[in-house]
Motif scaffolding. Structure first.
Motif: not given
Length: 406
Positions: A243, A245, A274, A339
């Motif tokens: 993941e 950002k 992240m 998220t």
């Protein structure tokens, strides 16, 4: 009087048959009528494909078509599962706990699998968990019957014929007996749901007992799954992805899972992990990754690498691949995605689905067993309760309807 009654029953039965026949699409009725003729005509093709005359005749002699499969083949779902429902159902605490137990139970086999094929144990077990819930849900359809039917009826007959002939070759080889060869309606079978042609190409006799068996032999199933991923391009020691950002105002134009670019490129665009780490501190600068946005720009974002593509090849759906990838991470101790999904009504775990169905049964809805599987009867019952409660009527099993019924 007796004769009149019997004649009336015969007439009524005849009318029923005629009415049913008229109700069937003409093409379907013709296919049913010609099934045995079609099946007989496949014998020469089967022989050319390596099936003996004896094998073909033995396993098709009593074969009758299962026309219910055509509904599944042609089914166009009115109810599209949101990604957050899909992920919540497949990667719930129960499946994570069970997966960790499987890692312990089969650690010796999985260690050998990793050494030979280079695929980490958690990924192999994650495939197993998503495909059949660790062997609990392998499917109930006779492959000979299902694939024989689909070889002569419905769409994609050429595809199903190849799988049908492969099924007969598997039986002929002695790997798996016909009575044990059961799976999904479309032909996938075993702990990790191989199609018959995939079985022939990639299944391995990992315990060296002289047979390849993915149904009753967990060792063969785990080894075969790793062999599949290796042949699909799995890169040992590399992540499937992670993941990330995205910076404010990030443009996703032209970006996708397939359009892979170097880590240097993504860093230049302001993409970070992240926890704020620079991407090249996690993977090499020249590694190539694509951007995956399963719920759009407002949901979780991922950079995905070649190992994600290897998982994706198992069943060509990004949501499916993400479920396996995330489950593998959770089995290693990772946390849920940071998220949140862009919804105010999250999906339900299997335990919550069972609770919802139990509540619907208590309210008198005839939905069958509370098994956690959300089918048409459950959705119809949900719609009735949503209408009664003044909620949006969509038949979706989410947190809102569960809380409203609790």
């Amino acid at each position: 009087m007796v004769n009149f009654s019997r004649d009336y029953m015969k007439l009524n039965a005849l009318l029923t048959i005629v009415t049913t026949s008229l109700a069937l699409p003409s093409s379907l009725f013709a296919q049913e009528s010609n099934f045995h003729q079609c099946l007989s005509g496949l014998e020469s093709q089967a022989v050319q494909a390596g099936v003996s005359h004896y094998t073909f005749k033995k396993y098709t002699a009593q074969l009758e078509p299962d026309t219910s499969l055509l509904e599944k083949l042609n089914y166009q779902p009115e109810f599209r599962t949101p990604i957050w429902d899909y992920m919540t159902a497949l990667v719930d605490e129960e499946r994570i706990d069970d997966g960790k137990a499987m890692l312990q139970t089969h650690q010796t086999t999985l260690k050998r699998v990793a050494q030979l094929y280079g695929v980490d144990p958690a990924t192999v077990v994650a495939v197993w968990g998503v495909e059949s819930n660790y062997g609990k849900n392998q499917g109930k359809y006779s492959l000979v019957n299902a694939l024989g039917t689909l070889s002569c009826m419905g769409r994609r007959q050429a595809f199903f014929r190849k799988e049908f002939f492969a099924t007969l070759r598997i039986i002929q080889s002695g790997d798996i007996t016909e009575d044990r060869l059961k799976g999904s309606w479309a032909g996938a079978f075993g702990h990790t749901q191989f199609m018959p042609t995939t079985f022939e190409r990639l299944a391995v006799d990992f315990d060296n007992d002289g047979r390849r068996d993915l149904i009753d032999n967990t060792v063969d199933a785990l080894g075969s799954t790793a062999n599949y991923l290796k042949k699909a391009g799995w890169q040992t020691g590399q992540p499937w992805g992670f993941e990330v950002k995205l910076p404010q105002g990030f443009s996703t134009t032209g970006e996708s899972r397939k359009n892979k670019k170097s880590i240097t490129y993504w860093m230049s665009k302001g993409v970070k992990t992240m926890n704020g780490q620079a991407l090249n501190e996690v993977v090499g600068s020249q590694q190539k990754a694509g951007l995956l946005l399963p719920a759009g720009i407002n949901g979780p974002a991922f950079l995905v690498f070649k190992n994600f593509d290897a998982i994706y090849s198992y069943n060509a759906a990004e949501s499916y691949a993400l479920a396996i990838a995330h489950l593998s991470d959770r089995l290693k101790g990772a946390k849920p995605f940071v998220t949140p999904w862009p919804t105010d009504d999250l999906g339900l775990s299997r335990r919550e689905r069972i609770e919802l169905q139990t509540l619907l049964l208590k309210r008198g809805h005839d939905i069958g067993e509370a098994d956690g599987l959300i089918g048409s009867k459950t959705r119809e019952a949900i719609k009735k309760e949503q209408a009664r409660l003044g909620m949006t009527v969509d038949g979706r099993a989410g947190q809102k309807i569960l809380k409203a019924l609790q």
